[in-house]
Design an enzyme around this catalytic site. Structure first.
Site, PDB file in Angstrom:
ATOM      1  N   ALA A  10      -2.900  -0.591  -4.291  1.00  0.00           N
ATOM      2  CA  ALA A  10      -2.310  -0.725  -2.954  1.00  0.00           C
ATOM      3  C   ALA A  10      -0.852  -0.290  -2.886  1.00  0.00           C
ATOM      4  CB  ALA A  10      -2.430  -2.176  -2.484  1.00  0.00           C
ATOM      5  N   THR A  11      -0.345   0.348  -3.923  1.00  0.00           N
ATOM      6  CA  THR A  11       1.073   0.716  -3.932  1.00  0.00           C
ATOM      7  C   THR A  11       1.370   1.977  -3.141  1.00  0.00           C
ATOM      8  OG1 THR A  11       0.748   1.918  -6.014  1.00  0.00           O
ATOM      9  CG2 THR A  11       1.503  -0.376  -6.171  1.00  0.00           C
ATOM     10  N   ARG A  34      -0.099  -1.221 -10.193  1.00  0.00           N
ATOM     11  CA  ARG A  34       0.721  -1.231 -11.409  1.00  0.00           C
ATOM     12  C   ARG A  34       2.210  -1.375 -11.128  1.00  0.00           C
ATOM     13  NH1 ARG A  34      -1.136   4.214 -14.179  1.00  0.00           N
ATOM     14  NH2 ARG A  34      -1.147   4.823 -11.980  1.00  0.00           N
ATOM     15  N   ASN A  87     -10.111   0.666  -4.609  1.00  0.00           N
ATOM     16  CA  ASN A  87      -9.434   1.935  -4.364  1.00  0.00           C
ATOM     17  C   ASN A  87      -8.764   2.503  -5.606  1.00  0.00           C
ATOM     18  OD1 ASN A  87      -7.854   3.988  -2.701  1.00  0.00           O
ATOM     19  ND2 ASN A  87      -6.213   2.727  -3.534  1.00  0.00           N
ATOM     20  N   TYR A 153     -13.562  13.991 -14.417  1.00  0.00           N
ATOM     21  CA  TYR A 153     -13.255  13.322 -13.141  1.00  0.00           C
ATOM     22  C   TYR A 153     -14.503  13.276 -12.265  1.00  0.00           C
ATOM     23  CZ  TYR A 153     -11.432  12.240  -8.557  1.00  0.00           C
ATOM     24  OH  TYR A 153     -11.238  11.660  -7.320  1.00  0.00           O
ATOM     25  N   VAL A 186      -7.446  14.596   0.559  1.00  0.00           N
ATOM     26  CA  VAL A 186      -6.535  13.692   1.261  1.00  0.00           C
ATOM     27  C   VAL A 186      -5.149  13.893   0.660  1.00  0.00           C
ATOM     28  CG1 VAL A 186      -6.072  11.326   1.956  1.00  0.00           C
ATOM     29  CG2 VAL A 186      -8.419  12.020   1.409  1.00  0.00           C
ATOM     30  N   PHE A 190      -2.362  11.796  -5.147  1.00  0.00           N
ATOM     31  CA  PHE A 190      -3.477  12.152  -6.029  1.00  0.00           C
ATOM     32  C   PHE A 190      -3.181  13.395  -6.868  1.00  0.00           C
ATOM     33  CE2 PHE A 190      -7.354  14.583  -6.858  1.00  0.00           C
ATOM     34  CZ  PHE A 190      -8.162  13.645  -7.466  1.00  0.00           C
TER      35      PHE A 190
END
Length: 252
Positions: A10-11, A34, A87, A153, A186, A190
Site C-alpha cells: 500500500a505504499t 516495506r 496487491n 514473471y 498501468v 512497476f
C-alpha cells in the site's frame, strides 16, 4: 461497525490508490508494505481526510515469520477483515531464460506467489471465523499470456491465476468471494522496479499512448467489492484502450 480492508503493497501505485478508494467509502484500513515512512504518510493523510481508523504494519511479504508475526500482533478488532487486496507484487529484470538472475527469480517467486499465500492463509482463516469476506488477487495480463523475456514473471502471475481459481473452490463453503483483477499496462513504479531504478528506461515504457492509472484499477476493485452479496466477479482483465495484448500496443 465499519468494515475493514487489508491492502498489501500500500505504499504506492495500485495499493495506495485502493487505500484512498476504500477510505473514501468509509472502510477502516490495515495498510502493509516495506516502507514504513510511506505507510505512515498515506495513513495520516487518509485519517485526516476521511476520519477512518488505520493500522499500519511494515514487513516484506517474502518473509513468512515477519508477515505472520506482524499481522497476528495487531489488536483483535483488526481481525474483522471483510476485504483483502493481495496487491504486493513485482517484476525484476527482463532477460531471456538463459540469462536470467537467480536472485531476481527468487524475489519474484517469493513475493508474487509465496507472499500472497502467507497473507491469504492467515486472513482467510479470520474471514472463516467472521462468516465471510472477499479476497482480491492482483494478477496481470502476464498471467493470461507470455511474452519475450517475461518467463518467470509470467509464470508467477499464471500461478496467481491458478491460485485464485483454487481459493475460490476451497473457500466456497465459507461464503468467501475470490476475485482476480488482471491489469495490462498501468503507469506506476512497476517498470522502475523491474529496471532496478532506471527511471528513463521505465518512463519510455509508457510513452506514445495513454496507459491505465492506478486509480482505474482501484475503482474497478471497488466496483467488484460493491456488488450485491449474491454476485461475484470471478475474473476481470482490464487494459488501456491502446493495448490489445501484452505486446501489441498502439504508440503514436
Amino acid at each position: 461497525m465499519s468494515k475493514i480492508a487489508l491492502i498489501t503493497g500500500a505504499t504506492a501505485g495500485i495499493g495506495e490508490a485502493c487505500a484512498h478508494t476504500f477510505a473514501q467509502q468509509g472502510y477502516d484500513l490495515i495498510l502493509t508494505g516495506r516502507r514504513l515512512d510511506r505507510l505512515e504518510k498515506v495513513a495520516g493523510y487518509l485519517n485526516d481526510k476521511y476520519n477512518v481508523e488505520i493500522a499500519v504494519s511494515s514487513f516484506d511479504v517474502r518473509n513468512r515469520e515477519d508477515t505472520l508475526r506482524s499481522l497476528e500482533s495487531l489488536p483483535s478488532k483488526w481481525r474483522q477483515v471483510s476485504v483483502l487486496v493481495n496487491n504486493a507484487g513485482l517484476s525484476q529484470g527482463l532477460d531471456p531464460i538463459n540469462a536470467g538472475s537467480y536472485d531476481d527469480w527468487d524475489t519474484m517467486i517469493d513475493t508474487n506467489i509465496k507472499g500472497l499465500l502467507y497473507v491469504s492463509k492467515l486472513v482467510s482463516n479470520w474471514m472463516i471465523t467472521n462468516g465471510g469476506g472477499h479476497i482480491i488477487n492482483i494478477g496481470s495480463i502476464a498471467g493470461k499470456e507470455v511474452y519475450p523475456s517475461g518467463n518467470v514473471y509470467c509464470a508467477t502471475k499464471h500461478a496467481v491465476d491458478a491460485l485464485t481459481k483454487s481459493m475460490r473452490i476451497d473457500l466456497l463453503s465459507h461464503g468467501i468471494k475470490v476475485t482476480a483483477i488482471h491489469p495490462g499496462m498501468v503507469e506506476t513504479e512497476f517498470s522502475e522496479v523491474r529496471f532496478k531504478g532506471d527511471k528513463e528506461r521505465a518512463k519510455k515504457v509508457y510513452q506514445g499512448f495513454e496507459p491505465l492509472k492506478a486509480t482505474d484499477i482501484a475503482e474497478t476493485i471497488w466496483f467488484v467489492v460493491s456488488r450485491p452479496a449474491h454476485v461475484n466477479i470471478n475474473d476481470l482483465l482490464i487494459m488501456p484502450t491502446a493495448q490489445a495484448t501484452a505486446t501489441n500496443v498502439l504508440k503514436k
